[in-house]
Design a protein around this motif. Sequence first.
Motif, mmCIF file in Angstrom:
data_model
loop_
_atom_site.group_PDB
_atom_site.id
_atom_site.type_symbol
_atom_site.label_atom_id
_atom_site.label_comp_id
_atom_site.label_asym_id
_atom_site.label_seq_id
_atom_site.Cartn_x
_atom_site.Cartn_y
_atom_site.Cartn_z
ATOM 1 N N ASP A 1 44.849 79.427 13.817
ATOM 2 C CA ASP A 1 44.799 79.166 12.137
ATOM 3 C C ASP A 1 43.454 80.410 11.748
ATOM 4 O O ASP A 1 42.334 79.960 12.221
ATOM 5 N N ARG A 2 43.730 81.115 10.752
ATOM 6 C CA ARG A 2 42.571 82.030 10.439
ATOM 7 C C ARG A 2 41.457 81.224 9.643
ATOM 8 O O ARG A 2 40.308 81.765 9.555
ATOM 9 N N ASP A 3 41.829 80.101 9.064
ATOM 10 C CA ASP A 3 40.675 79.128 8.529
ATOM 11 C C ASP A 3 40.245 78.045 9.360
ATOM 12 O O ASP A 3 39.829 77.213 8.883
ATOM 13 N N GLY A 4 40.757 78.000 10.605
ATOM 14 C CA GLY A 4 40.503 76.809 11.383
ATOM 15 C C GLY A 4 40.057 77.416 13.022
ATOM 16 O O GLY A 4 39.460 78.301 13.137
ATOM 17 N N ASP A 5 40.984 77.030 13.918
ATOM 18 C CA ASP A 5 40.751 77.002 15.436
ATOM 19 C C ASP A 5 41.488 78.482 15.842
ATOM 20 O O ASP A 5 42.491 78.621 15.635
ATOM 21 N N MET A 6 40.689 79.143 16.274
ATOM 22 C CA MET A 6 40.953 80.516 16.878
ATOM 23 C C MET A 6 40.687 80.550 18.276
ATOM 24 O O MET A 6 40.743 81.585 18.908
ATOM 25 N N ALA B 1 45.020 88.541 7.035
ATOM 26 C CA ALA B 1 43.811 87.993 6.620
ATOM 27 C C ALA B 1 43.489 88.664 5.074
ATOM 28 O O ALA B 1 44.041 89.522 4.810
ATOM 29 N N PHE B 2 42.809 87.600 4.327
ATOM 30 C CA PHE B 2 42.442 88.285 3.014
ATOM 31 C C PHE B 2 41.379 87.503 2.603
ATOM 32 O O PHE B 2 40.943 87.615 1.476
ATOM 33 N N THR B 3 40.426 86.892 3.327
ATOM 34 C CA THR B 3 39.113 86.558 3.230
ATOM 35 C C THR B 3 38.256 87.128 4.067
ATOM 36 O O THR B 3 38.377 87.325 5.180
ATOM 37 N N PRO B 4 36.800 87.498 3.815
ATOM 38 C CA PRO B 4 35.790 87.822 4.733
ATOM 39 C C PRO B 4 35.780 86.737 5.943
ATOM 40 O O PRO B 4 35.334 87.084 7.145
ATOM 41 N N ALA B 5 35.816 85.457 5.578
ATOM 42 C CA ALA B 5 35.578 84.470 6.566
ATOM 43 C C ALA B 5 36.649 84.494 7.838
ATOM 44 O O ALA B 5 36.446 84.452 8.856
ATOM 45 N N GLN B 6 37.715 84.801 7.315
ATOM 46 C CA GLN B 6 39.030 85.179 8.117
ATOM 47 C C GLN B 6 38.734 86.352 9.309
ATOM 48 O O GLN B 6 38.864 86.077 10.479
ATOM 49 N N VAL C 1 43.275 97.595 12.996
ATOM 50 C CA VAL C 1 43.660 97.929 11.855
ATOM 51 C C VAL C 1 43.978 96.813 10.837
ATOM 52 O O VAL C 1 44.788 95.810 11.138
ATOM 53 N N PHE C 2 43.386 96.840 9.761
ATOM 54 C CA PHE C 2 43.427 95.885 8.802
ATOM 55 C C PHE C 2 44.337 96.274 7.428
ATOM 56 O O PHE C 2 44.085 97.217 6.929
ATOM 57 N N VAL C 3 45.318 95.602 7.166
ATOM 58 C CA VAL C 3 46.224 95.566 6.104
ATOM 59 C C VAL C 3 45.632 94.728 4.815
ATOM 60 O O VAL C 3 45.682 93.848 4.882
ATOM 61 N N SER C 4 44.961 95.739 4.234
ATOM 62 C CA SER C 4 44.359 95.270 2.891
ATOM 63 C C SER C 4 45.477 95.419 1.675
ATOM 64 O O SER C 4 46.644 95.049 1.793
ATOM 65 N N ARG D 1 36.073 92.338 0.045
ATOM 66 C CA ARG D 1 35.204 91.539 0.766
ATOM 67 C C ARG D 1 35.514 91.376 2.333
ATOM 68 O O ARG D 1 34.736 91.664 3.104
ATOM 69 N N ALA D 2 36.793 91.228 2.453
ATOM 70 C CA ALA D 2 37.320 91.308 3.802
ATOM 71 C C ALA D 2 37.042 92.540 4.510
ATOM 72 O O ALA D 2 36.727 93.072 5.603
ATOM 73 N N GLU D 3 37.628 93.815 3.796
ATOM 74 C CA GLU D 3 37.399 95.189 4.095
ATOM 75 C C GLU D 3 35.821 95.198 4.539
ATOM 76 O O GLU D 3 35.607 95.883 5.483
ATOM 77 N N GLU D 4 34.906 94.878 3.815
ATOM 78 C CA GLU D 4 33.715 94.982 3.891
ATOM 79 C C GLU D 4 33.051 94.338 5.005
ATOM 80 O O GLU D 4 32.247 94.688 5.851
ATOM 81 N N ALA D 5 33.568 93.129 5.306
ATOM 82 C CA ALA D 5 33.073 92.404 6.629
ATOM 83 C C ALA D 5 33.519 92.992 7.746
ATOM 84 O O ALA D 5 32.796 93.200 8.880
ATOM 85 N N LEU D 6 34.804 93.604 7.765
ATOM 86 C CA LEU D 6 35.242 94.258 8.935
ATOM 87 C C LEU D 6 34.451 95.588 9.061
ATOM 88 O O LEU D 6 34.013 96.185 10.193
ATOM 89 N N ALA D 7 34.090 96.288 8.052
ATOM 90 C CA ALA D 7 33.200 97.729 8.246
ATOM 91 C C ALA D 7 31.612 97.289 8.743
ATOM 92 O O ALA D 7 31.278 97.972 9.512
ATOM 93 N N ARG D 8 31.377 96.110 8.409
ATOM 94 C CA ARG D 8 29.872 95.670 8.899
ATOM 95 C C ARG D 8 30.119 95.547 10.532
ATOM 96 O O ARG D 8 29.187 95.835 11.312
ATOM 97 N N ALA D 9 31.129 94.779 10.918
ATOM 98 C CA ALA D 9 31.203 94.248 12.251
ATOM 99 C C ALA D 9 31.538 95.401 13.065
ATOM 100 O O ALA D 9 31.112 95.554 14.094
ATOM 101 N N LEU D 10 32.511 96.339 12.690
ATOM 102 C CA LEU D 10 33.167 97.393 13.664
ATOM 103 C C LEU D 10 32.821 98.532 12.658
ATOM 104 O O LEU D 10 33.813 99.207 12.395
ATOM 105 N N PRO D 11 31.907 99.079 12.457
ATOM 106 C CA PRO D 11 31.660 100.397 11.682
ATOM 107 C C PRO D 11 32.621 101.555 12.203
ATOM 108 O O PRO D 11 32.894 102.368 11.174
#
Length: 325
Positions: A49-54, A70-75, A91-94, A127-137
């Motif tokens: 669950d993207r909002d719970g147990d991964m 995914a559609f939130t930075p937390a996910q 590869v993130f589908v935004s 914001r999800a895009e930005e979270a991914l870019a920060r983590a895996l530039p």
Amino acid sequence: MRLLILGGTVFLGRHVIDAALARGHAVTMLNRGRHGRGLFPEVERLIGDRDGDMSALRGRSFDAVIDCSAFTPAQIDRTLAALDTGAPQVVFVSSISAYGRFEPGKVYDESTALAAGHEGYGALKARAEEALARALPDRHAIVRPGLIVGPHDPTGRFTYWPTRVARGGEILAPGRPERPVQFIDARDLALFCITLAESRATGAFNAIGHRLPMLELLDTCLDAAPASDARFTWVPDETLLAMDVVPWTGLPLWLPESDPAYGGMLLADARRAYAAGLTTRPVLASVTDTLAWATAPRDTDWDGAKLVAALTPEREAECLARVKA
């Protein structure tokens, strides 16, 4: 490649898995397990669950991840944290909705400013895009599709037109006949995601089809339903708004061209995606396949909760009568 597909049982994800298997990749899917339990028996299925147990991802190793859900930075953060062996290429589908504004008559590309804030679908995708870019530039690609169409579409936003034209009769056609529209077949988008994972491409890509006039789309719907007696009555934007027709959902693929925030949403520049390997099938193929799927029996676990509230036949007839009056 060992591919992890996040999603995979409703719409885009199932086409991504089809494309990955066709290219000979080893596929693992992770989703909540609510749909498509009989799909892809040859594919390893993890429950998460993207909002719970991964935790199902703990200790697992993949060459690339294609994130369709995914559609939130937390996910994004929760998924990358669960990949404790090290996150591979992602590869993130935004969505083009991640852009902040679509000025009337203005073509936009990947350099366009993203939406601000943390509320609403587009802003959360940004914001999800930005979270991914920060983590895996240096290990991510962002795919921004427009309207995704084709078989298994749970929204009905494109399906409305092939099925409405096939039903025949007088049809309320929105705006100018020459008004440009854009969309992307889910199968073409899926193959593009696989191509980006294989090439380890980085950066953002507007993944959307070539612009075509709305009239051409409706004529193509007629080609796909040659027995139809459909005829089109074109109604200006201002008249539709005066009759309280809801843009985008009431009449799919219709946005008033003068709208200050969304007037140019169907004017994406997708040259970067085409240069990176995006290919699109003929519009007639998308229309024909969508119509065939729409008129076939539904899957046993079909969920119509995401269907848009498009014009009913009664409401359309009322609008047409008002136009004539």
